[in-house]
Design a protein around this motif. Sequence first.
Motif, PDB file in Angstrom:
ATOM      1  N   ALA A  60      -0.473  -6.987   5.008  1.00 49.77           N
ATOM      2  CA  ALA A  60      -1.458  -7.040   5.836  1.00 49.77           C
ATOM      3  C   ALA A  60      -2.692  -6.231   5.251  1.00 49.77           C
ATOM      4  O   ALA A  60      -2.733  -5.404   4.471  1.00 49.77           O
ATOM      5  CB  ALA A  60      -1.055  -6.650   7.050  1.00 49.77           C
ATOM      6  N   VAL A  61      -3.801  -6.788   6.116  1.00 52.04           N
ATOM      7  CA  VAL A  61      -5.183  -5.953   6.058  1.00 52.04           C
ATOM      8  C   VAL A  61      -5.457  -5.766   7.615  1.00 52.04           C
ATOM      9  O   VAL A  61      -5.484  -7.006   8.225  1.00 52.04           O
ATOM     10  CB  VAL A  61      -6.070  -6.896   5.140  1.00 52.04           C
ATOM     11  CG1 VAL A  61      -7.264  -5.913   5.115  1.00 52.04           C
ATOM     12  CG2 VAL A  61      -5.678  -7.320   3.932  1.00 52.04           C
ATOM     13  N   ARG A  62      -6.110  -4.813   7.741  1.00 51.95           N
ATOM     14  CA  ARG A  62      -6.435  -4.535   9.250  1.00 51.95           C
ATOM     15  C   ARG A  62      -8.095  -4.099   8.977  1.00 51.95           C
ATOM     16  O   ARG A  62      -8.653  -3.569   8.105  1.00 51.95           O
ATOM     17  CB  ARG A  62      -5.918  -3.350   9.688  1.00 51.95           C
ATOM     18  CG  ARG A  62      -4.358  -3.510  10.101  1.00 51.95           C
ATOM     19  CD  ARG A  62      -3.861  -2.491  10.685  1.00 51.95           C
ATOM     20  NE  ARG A  62      -2.280  -2.542  10.631  1.00 51.95           N
ATOM     21  CZ  ARG A  62      -1.335  -1.670  10.603  1.00 51.95           C
ATOM     22  NH1 ARG A  62      -1.719  -0.488  10.568  1.00 51.95           N
ATOM     23  NH2 ARG A  62      -0.045  -2.120  10.576  1.00 51.95           N
ATOM     24  N   PHE A  63      -8.787  -4.587  10.189  1.00 50.95           N
ATOM     25  CA  PHE A  63      -9.978  -4.571  10.170  1.00 50.95           C
ATOM     26  C   PHE A  63     -10.809  -3.786  11.486  1.00 50.95           C
ATOM     27  O   PHE A  63     -10.076  -4.176  12.680  1.00 50.95           O
ATOM     28  CB  PHE A  63     -10.694  -5.905  10.444  1.00 50.95           C
ATOM     29  CG  PHE A  63     -10.554  -6.830   9.245  1.00 50.95           C
ATOM     30  CD1 PHE A  63      -9.517  -7.314   8.917  1.00 50.95           C
ATOM     31  CD2 PHE A  63     -11.588  -6.646   7.965  1.00 50.95           C
ATOM     32  CE1 PHE A  63      -9.241  -8.161   7.871  1.00 50.95           C
ATOM     33  CE2 PHE A  63     -11.366  -7.526   7.011  1.00 50.95           C
ATOM     34  CZ  PHE A  63     -10.291  -8.121   6.877  1.00 50.95           C
ATOM     35  N   PRO A  64     -11.367  -2.874  11.518  1.00 46.90           N
ATOM     36  CA  PRO A  64     -11.894  -2.223  12.623  1.00 46.90           C
ATOM     37  C   PRO A  64     -12.876  -3.236  13.537  1.00 46.90           C
ATOM     38  O   PRO A  64     -13.148  -4.353  12.791  1.00 46.90           O
ATOM     39  CB  PRO A  64     -12.790  -1.088  12.303  1.00 46.90           C
ATOM     40  CG  PRO A  64     -13.068  -1.330  10.803  1.00 46.90           C
ATOM     41  CD  PRO A  64     -12.109  -2.242  10.453  1.00 46.90           C
ATOM     42  N   ALA A 109      -0.893 -10.650   4.952  1.00 42.65           N
ATOM     43  CA  ALA A 109      -1.488 -10.656   3.382  1.00 42.65           C
ATOM     44  C   ALA A 109      -1.208 -12.181   2.816  1.00 42.65           C
ATOM     45  O   ALA A 109      -2.096 -12.625   1.921  1.00 42.65           O
ATOM     46  CB  ALA A 109      -0.612  -9.728   2.646  1.00 42.65           C
ATOM     47  N   ALA A 110      -0.204 -12.962   3.504  1.00 42.41           N
ATOM     48  CA  ALA A 110      -0.102 -14.189   2.856  1.00 42.41           C
ATOM     49  C   ALA A 110      -0.680 -15.308   3.639  1.00 42.41           C
ATOM     50  O   ALA A 110      -0.201 -16.553   3.499  1.00 42.41           O
ATOM     51  CB  ALA A 110       1.266 -14.682   2.527  1.00 42.41           C
ATOM     52  N   GLU A 111      -1.626 -14.799   4.950  1.00 38.27           N
ATOM     53  CA  GLU A 111      -2.313 -15.953   5.334  1.00 38.27           C
ATOM     54  C   GLU A 111      -3.241 -16.804   4.533  1.00 38.27           C
ATOM     55  O   GLU A 111      -3.890 -15.777   3.812  1.00 38.27           O
ATOM     56  CB  GLU A 111      -2.849 -15.244   6.665  1.00 38.27           C
ATOM     57  CG  GLU A 111      -3.726 -16.320   7.670  1.00 38.27           C
ATOM     58  CD  GLU A 111      -2.617 -17.373   8.062  1.00 38.27           C
ATOM     59  OE1 GLU A 111      -1.581 -17.061   8.748  1.00 38.27           O
ATOM     60  OE2 GLU A 111      -3.100 -18.625   7.792  1.00 38.27           O
ATOM     61  N   SER A 112      -3.508 -17.986   4.799  1.00 37.90           N
ATOM     62  CA  SER A 112      -4.302 -18.606   3.791  1.00 37.90           C
ATOM     63  C   SER A 112      -6.066 -18.351   4.264  1.00 37.90           C
ATOM     64  O   SER A 112      -6.104 -18.220   5.542  1.00 37.90           O
ATOM     65  CB  SER A 112      -4.107 -20.103   3.793  1.00 37.90           C
ATOM     66  OG  SER A 112      -4.180 -20.688   4.956  1.00 37.90           O
ATOM     67  N   TYR A 113      -6.731 -18.755   3.692  1.00 34.49           N
ATOM     68  CA  TYR A 113      -8.135 -18.674   4.001  1.00 34.49           C
ATOM     69  C   TYR A 113      -8.336 -19.713   5.260  1.00 34.49           C
ATOM     70  O   TYR A 113      -9.089 -19.526   6.057  1.00 34.49           O
ATOM     71  CB  TYR A 113      -9.160 -18.925   2.918  1.00 34.49           C
ATOM     72  CG  TYR A 113      -9.430 -17.814   1.939  1.00 34.49           C
ATOM     73  CD1 TYR A 113      -9.141 -16.502   2.257  1.00 34.49           C
ATOM     74  CD2 TYR A 113      -9.318 -18.001   0.587  1.00 34.49           C
ATOM     75  CE1 TYR A 113      -9.268 -15.371   1.256  1.00 34.49           C
ATOM     76  CE2 TYR A 113      -9.210 -16.805  -0.559  1.00 34.49           C
ATOM     77  CZ  TYR A 113      -9.238 -15.710   0.054  1.00 34.49           C
ATOM     78  OH  TYR A 113      -8.976 -14.786  -0.889  1.00 34.49           O
ATOM     79  N   VAL A 161      -5.717  -1.409   3.780  1.00 30.78           N
ATOM     80  CA  VAL A 161      -4.834  -2.295   3.047  1.00 30.78           C
ATOM     81  C   VAL A 161      -3.362  -1.871   3.330  1.00 30.78           C
ATOM     82  O   VAL A 161      -3.069  -0.409   3.194  1.00 30.78           O
ATOM     83  CB  VAL A 161      -4.854  -2.398   1.728  1.00 30.78           C
ATOM     84  CG1 VAL A 161      -3.828  -3.172   0.901  1.00 30.78           C
ATOM     85  CG2 VAL A 161      -6.437  -2.760   1.239  1.00 30.78           C
ATOM     86  N   VAL A 162      -2.597  -2.618   4.282  1.00 35.17           N
ATOM     87  CA  VAL A 162      -1.329  -2.157   4.591  1.00 35.17           C
ATOM     88  C   VAL A 162      -0.386  -2.749   3.637  1.00 35.17           C
ATOM     89  O   VAL A 162      -0.160  -3.865   3.202  1.00 35.17           O
ATOM     90  CB  VAL A 162      -0.972  -2.664   5.905  1.00 35.17           C
ATOM     91  CG1 VAL A 162       0.373  -2.231   6.454  1.00 35.17           C
ATOM     92  CG2 VAL A 162      -2.220  -2.403   6.954  1.00 35.17           C
TER      93      VAL A 162
END
Lengths: 706, 148, 263
Positions: C164-168, C73-77, C135-136
């Motif tokens: 965190a965010v998870r993507f299929p 979640a706090a990883e930068s772009y 959204v985790v």
Amino acid sequence: MCTAPLTAVGRSVPRREGADKVTGRARYTDDIAVPGAWYGRTIRSTIARGAIRSLTLDPAFDWSRVVVVSADDIPGENVVQLIRDDQPVLAPNGGEIRHKEEPILLLAAPDRATLEDAASHIHIEYELATPVSDIGSATEVFSTVDIAKGDVASAQREADLVVEREFRVGLQEQLYIEPQGAIAFPEADGTIRVIGSLQCPYYVHRALKRALKLSDQQAVVVQAETGGGFGGKEEYPSIVAVHAALLARKAGRPVRLIYDRHEDLAATTKRHPGVIRHRTGVKEDGTLVFQDIEIVLDGGAYCTLTPVVLSRAAIHAAGAYSCPNVRIRARAVATNTPPNGAFRGFGAPQSLFAAELMVEHVAERLGVSSVDLRRKWMLRLGDTTATGQVLSESVGSELVLDAALKNAPAVRPSDRPTVRRGRGLSLVFHGSGFTGSGEKKLQGTIAFEALADGTFRILTASTEIGQGTKTIFCQLAADALGVGMDKVDLAPQDTSLVPDSGPTVASRTAMIVGRLVQDAATEVKERLKREKAPLRVEKSYIQPDSIHWDETTYRGDAYPVYAWACTIADVDVDMTTGEVRVSDLITAVDCGKALHPVMAEGQIEGGCLQAVGWATIEEIKMQDGGYQNDRLATYLIPTALDAPRIRTILVENPYSRGPFGAKGIGELPMDGPAPAIIAAIHDATGVWLDEIPATPEKVLAACASR
Amino acid sequence: MRFTLNGRTVSLDVVGTRRLLDALREDLHLTGTKEGCGEGECGACSVLIDGEVVDSCLIAVGQVEGREVTTVEGLADGGRLTALQQAFIEHGAAQCGICTPGMLLAAHVLVQQSRQLTADDVREGLAGNLCRCTGYTKIIDAVLSCTK
Amino acid sequence: MHEVTFLCPKDLQDAVRLYRTTPGCRPLAGGTDLMVMLHARTLRPQPRAVLDIWSLAELKGVRRHSGMLEIGAAESYTGIIRSREAHRHVPALVAAARTIGAAQIQNRGTLGGNLANASPAGDTLPILLAYDAVVVTDRRSIPIDQFFTGYRKTALQPDELITAVRFPQGRDVVFRKVGTRAAQAISKVMMAVSRKPARIAIGSVAEVPLRARGAEAALERGDVDGAIAAVADDIRPIDDVRSTADYRRTVTQNVLRELLSVG
């Protein structure tokens, strides 16, 4: 006059204050630490029109902790010293409110938290009146200008074709990156010294004297390093400085009054919006028969410099063309919006935008190339302008047109299917120096000193705002004296030290004041053959006998000389979104002589991008008499990714009375890009826009209705 | 709290939510870093944190605890200007100079990269730093003259 | 006037505890939105403390997690742009990250911040919707299409922290951002589209980033023209300082046409 080879002029020597600027040593107003200084703040109206019914200081707050200044605390006249005495320094209790963000009270406190706390305990009640929101509903007129040449009424019978069109231009913010600011220091002997971000020390000096009832010596104005001006720091700093001085006087200690970006955007002057109507008559073969032009500019709530802006707009309204019959009727009206004021170009970009697009419309109706039509119409040596001025030297119209065309490669179609590419061209001129007898009235003065240690010092009130004043004055002096640039220095822009060489505006610094520097240095060089240093000379501007101007009839030599530019703009129009991207810009500029080629190019490129912004994305929407775009997140200027590749071609076509042949070019680059871009959008899409900024919303709507 | 500022350790006793910009300008008296908008739009307050360019108006000073901060004052080595600073002077990349400190720091990151940069790369790298004087042309020229 | 306390947790567990126990606390990641509002004092209610989660190792990184791609979640772009895994599995997110602000904002902006701020103009949000991201949080997983509940409102509990965010994996998403300028622009319309399954997600055209369900249904049937027609009814654009409702409606249809013609 100067036979020695030029060792400084014409060379791109390092900028005088360059090292300070790249190391962070340069001190701008807010960088100056002042122990014991309080923080100031302006309390402003929240309504566009009405009267102040009551001003209440909430007794729940301990007012002994702060200083409050109202109109009652003004020792002199409650007037911002400009052209007309209509603008109060502070709106008095019971007094009229003419625009949103009008200053009413001033506050100072030892720290920002106390300042904010105090501000939240001030309550102002108003009587509301219906504001005049735009040109269409305005009735009060600030000024008018009428220019007549030949006889438009009878010429109408000779025209085979008459083309009519109305154009609109929008508000624009100067957007210097350093916001307005001043620090005022009260001194024991009654002197008030103000250091600030400003273009014109003596404008501020006069404003201080009048509002604070000070003598010449008691008011001292010093320019700090200034982070951009573009006209925005011509007249507005007088208000900031007077406010800071009033607070400092009452507080008995220094006060810093530094605007944040929001306040700067919401309250300070903008470029005048306007409506310009053209009627142009031509013969079948394209011969120009008459131009009938009406200009209305929106001055906002107070007069500021509006009559002078209107004057420049009117004088440039016929464009760079020779026409036997011209009628220009111009007026500036009052509305209940924050006052509009000086901005690079000073009315000329507005009227030239319309003039240039008229060439396009007439060419289209005649079925001829607009470049050929410009060649047929353009002013050449010996031709007469709309005010009856015979152009006797340094007319660069054809030179810049040829230079720009020669350097423009063929347009290649876009490889993206939804993008259409187009090209447009404009040809403009811009009067260098003050209009008419402005320089004669002002009599700008400089001093020049030869010091005992063998060095020299230039004393002028002309300010460095990024355009290179400090560097080129030293170049001019060095070559006039025949010494190295290291022997020449510049006195600080401090009214207690330097004479009034006039404001740093109107493309006049290099050409008018620069020539005084050159002449003074030349005289010192001569005198040093017989006398010993130290010695000092003063030089004032003397209007040449050959310049005649009649202010009542607007006939005669409107400017000493004109600079010329031809601009070619290539645009990509995205048909999915209506977005316009200016991909390439070529501009050929007749500058007389490039005193410092890199700085001349840099100033031209910056002006061009400012014009690209004005033409495309810089939009201000109004709501209840205020600007909706009052933050940098909503007032958008071009970034490095938006800026076109700009190519500058300097054309040297010397002017005999300019220093080493130079002409003023500070404002010229603001004139040409906007009409070239609108013509390019037409070339790409087949759609004519009559209004800027050409936002995607307008472009898409125009394409859809076609 | 402590952090490294232009190669030297500094300690500050201020509330952690204070903007890094204010801490630099007002507490540490380094005024080379400028405030142009206070909302991350103009880049005038750009500094480097651990070598990455950021807007110091958007950083809480508590967030730089233990990190390395570089401001414009930390670019020149003693009195010697960096090649980039020199190039800014030579190419006319600084006019009024107010955007220059932030611009230099964004450009510094670009010229440190090992890859060959194009003009478009430079435009993208400087897009967070507004300049109103130059039209960017001279700035891009200056940066390209220093790239590998 | 009170000062806002700065809380510096030592790890995620500590952060979760502090967030649950400190009244009036707001998490602070890159600060690109929150610091502006804190300084201008426009937050209502005014926070009493901020919790600095920027440096928490548990909230950083891009990795695979049970068949999905997980981004802290706090990883930068910038971290996302530099990640090979992100390039391979969520290229549209990487490309979209490059259009956000400019270098300074990309170095600080985070997915967690964009989600929590829940602006209808949040640039990654339509991308997340098109990917069916999850959204985790510190206590559960929230499907992205249930995350936005109203103007700047989310399904998060007051003390719930996004981690965190998870993507299929294996989904093709294309997008287009329409802003006023090429960088440092808040979008007027931001659209992300997946053909299979049919996802049409749009920002800045309603009070929330939304999925255009009518248009998706048409696209699912293979009816491209129907999707372009339907999308105009799926959105609720307004006039504001950045654009007009009319423009947004037209451009939404134009952009959808463009994205479906290349996709």
